[in-house]
Design an enzyme around this catalytic site. Structure first.
Site, PDB file in Angstrom:
ATOM      1  N   GLY A  24      42.081  39.070  45.677  1.00 13.80           N
ATOM      2  CA  GLY A  24      41.118  39.438  46.719  1.00 13.80           C
ATOM      3  C   GLY A  24      40.962  38.322  47.737  1.00 13.80           C
ATOM      4  N   ARG A  28      43.125  32.062  47.481  1.00 13.64           N
ATOM      5  CA  ARG A  28      43.880  32.148  46.226  1.00 13.64           C
ATOM      6  C   ARG A  28      45.351  32.399  46.529  1.00 13.64           C
ATOM      7  NH1 ARG A  28      42.030  30.326  41.325  1.00 13.64           N
ATOM      8  NH2 ARG A  28      39.860  30.930  41.108  1.00 13.64           N
ATOM      9  N   ILE A  92      46.016  40.951  41.411  1.00 13.03           N
ATOM     10  CA  ILE A  92      45.564  39.980  40.416  1.00 13.03           C
ATOM     11  C   ILE A  92      44.127  39.608  40.779  1.00 13.03           C
ATOM     12  CG2 ILE A  92      47.783  39.049  39.658  1.00 13.03           C
ATOM     13  CD1 ILE A  92      47.563  36.864  41.688  1.00 13.03           C
ATOM     14  N   GLY A  93      43.239  39.701  39.816  1.00 18.03           N
ATOM     15  CA  GLY A  93      41.847  39.443  40.158  1.00 18.03           C
ATOM     16  C   GLY A  93      40.990  39.146  38.955  1.00 18.03           C
ATOM     17  N   THR A  94      39.703  39.005  39.232  1.00 11.91           N
ATOM     18  CA  THR A  94      38.749  38.792  38.143  1.00 11.91           C
ATOM     19  C   THR A  94      38.004  40.097  37.890  1.00 11.91           C
ATOM     20  OG1 THR A  94      37.090  38.048  39.724  1.00 11.91           O
ATOM     21  CG2 THR A  94      38.422  36.345  38.665  1.00 11.91           C
ATOM     22  N   MET A 185      36.790  45.847  41.747  1.00  8.69           N
ATOM     23  CA  MET A 185      36.420  46.612  42.941  1.00  8.69           C
ATOM     24  C   MET A 185      37.572  47.183  43.780  1.00  8.69           C
ATOM     25  SD  MET A 185      33.084  44.426  44.206  1.00  8.69           S
ATOM     26  CE  MET A 185      32.487  45.744  45.248  1.00  8.69           C
ATOM     27  N   SER A 208      36.108  37.191  34.073  1.00  2.00           N
ATOM     28  CA  SER A 208      35.375  36.040  34.620  1.00  2.00           C
ATOM     29  C   SER A 208      33.901  36.039  34.237  1.00  2.00           C
ATOM     30  CB  SER A 208      35.479  36.040  36.144  1.00  2.00           C
ATOM     31  OG  SER A 208      34.929  37.242  36.662  1.00  2.00           O
ATOM     32  N   ASP A 209      33.400  37.179  33.764  1.00  2.06           N
ATOM     33  CA  ASP A 209      31.998  37.276  33.375  1.00  2.06           C
ATOM     34  C   ASP A 209      31.828  38.518  32.510  1.00  2.06           C
ATOM     35  OD1 ASP A 209      32.417  38.243  36.351  1.00  2.06           O
ATOM     36  OD2 ASP A 209      30.890  39.536  35.496  1.00  2.06           O
TER      37      ASP A 209
HETATM   38  N1  HPA Z   1      31.436  43.544  39.382  1.00  6.13           N
HETATM   39  C1  HPA Z   1      32.408  43.850  40.245  1.00  6.13           C
HETATM   40  N2  HPA Z   1      33.500  43.121  40.373  1.00  6.13           N
HETATM   41  C2  HPA Z   1      33.633  42.034  39.585  1.00  6.13           C
HETATM   42  C3  HPA Z   1      32.655  41.668  38.687  1.00  6.13           C
HETATM   43  C4  HPA Z   1      31.516  42.479  38.570  1.00  6.13           C
HETATM   44  O1  HPA Z   1      30.596  42.205  37.781  1.00  6.13           O
HETATM   45  N3  HPA Z   1      33.070  40.514  38.072  1.00  6.13           N
HETATM   46  C5  HPA Z   1      34.280  40.211  38.605  1.00  6.13           C
HETATM   47  N4  HPA Z   1      34.618  41.122  39.520  1.00  6.13           N
END
Ligand code: HPA
Length: 237
Positions: A24, A28, A92-94, A185, A208-209
């Site tokens: 995104g 990066r 590629i993303g989180t 997203m 990532s979370d």
């Molecule tokens: N929501 C949407 N996109 C994300 C999140 C999330 O909590 N964490 C990483 N990308």
């Protein structure tokens, strides 16, 4: 429409490889180009959406930011597939985990994506089309990820239209119950666009979370897990 397109300034399809890795964040993309590719040439800076082409182990690969969310990223997916002869896009993303067994820094490979996005509303009437990735690419990524000993999960992701607002009561619980692995997203838009043009796509994520557990992360571990994901994407590109 001809090239350059409104959002990509490359003047020849040769400036962009047939496979494009898309985080995104455009910085990066710059990081990947500077640290993983040889003989790098920048092909885009329109709207700050940096794009680069170089070589990974002798293979020509491009890397470009997509921006956040389905509307931004779909502009780039459409233009790359339709006007630059791009054959494969690997996002590629989180992503945020939605399941207790999907831990920080695990790899998720999206076998499908669901979304509240309205991009399909006029396409399939009352049929809820389920966008899916290219199966061979999925298989290659899964096998390579296991070979690299990354903790790997395959399943459906939620491509949300919102980062901050909560889903309606019960919806989050239902997504979890029906096995959705994590939230990000863009992938729903990527898989739809690839199908539109008969091209290939895959979404790979590092967690990532977590939306279901309190987790503490360190910058160092976050960097390692992002690097693992980049490695994986470059290996299958
Ligand atoms: N929501 C949407 N996109 C994300 C999140 C999330 O909590 N964490 C990483 N990308």
């Amino acid at each position: 429409m001809n090239i350059p397109t409104p959002h990509i300034s490359a003047t020849s399809p040769d400036e962009i490889a047939s496979t494009v890795l898309m985080p995104g964040d455009p910085l990066r993309a710059k990081f990947i180009a500077e640290n993983f590719l040889d003989n790098v040439k920048q092909f885009n800076k329109t709207r700050g959406m940096l794009g680069f082409t170089g070589y990974y182990k002798g293979k020509k690969v491009s890397v470009m930011g997509s921006g956040m969310g389905i509307p931004s990223s779909m502009i780039y997916y459409n233009e790359l597939f339709a006007f630059y002869d791009v054959d494969t896009i690997i996002r590629i993303g989180t992503a945020g985990s939605m399941q207790e067994d999907i831990k920080l820094h695990d790899i998720v490979i999206a076998t499908s994506a669901c979304s509240e996005s309205s991009i399909n509303d006029n396409l399939f009437a009352n049929i809820n089309f389920s966008p899916t990735p290219d199966f061979d690419l999925l298989l290659k990524a899964y096998n390579k990820s296991n070979e690299l000993s990354y903790t790997t999960h395959c399943g459906q992701v939620h491509s949300s239209d919102q980062f901050y607002n909560k889903l309606p009561d019960g919806v989050f619980d239902n997504l979890r119950k029906y096995g959705v692995l994590c939230v990000e997203m863009e992938t729903y838009g990527l898989y739809m666009t690839a199908r539109k043009y008969g091209k290939k796509a895959l979404g790979i994520f590092t967690i990532s979370d977590s939306l279901v557990e309190e987790v503490a992360d360190s910058a160092e571990n976050r960097e390692i897990s992002y690097t693992n994901m980049m490695n994986l994407a470059l290996e299958i590109a």
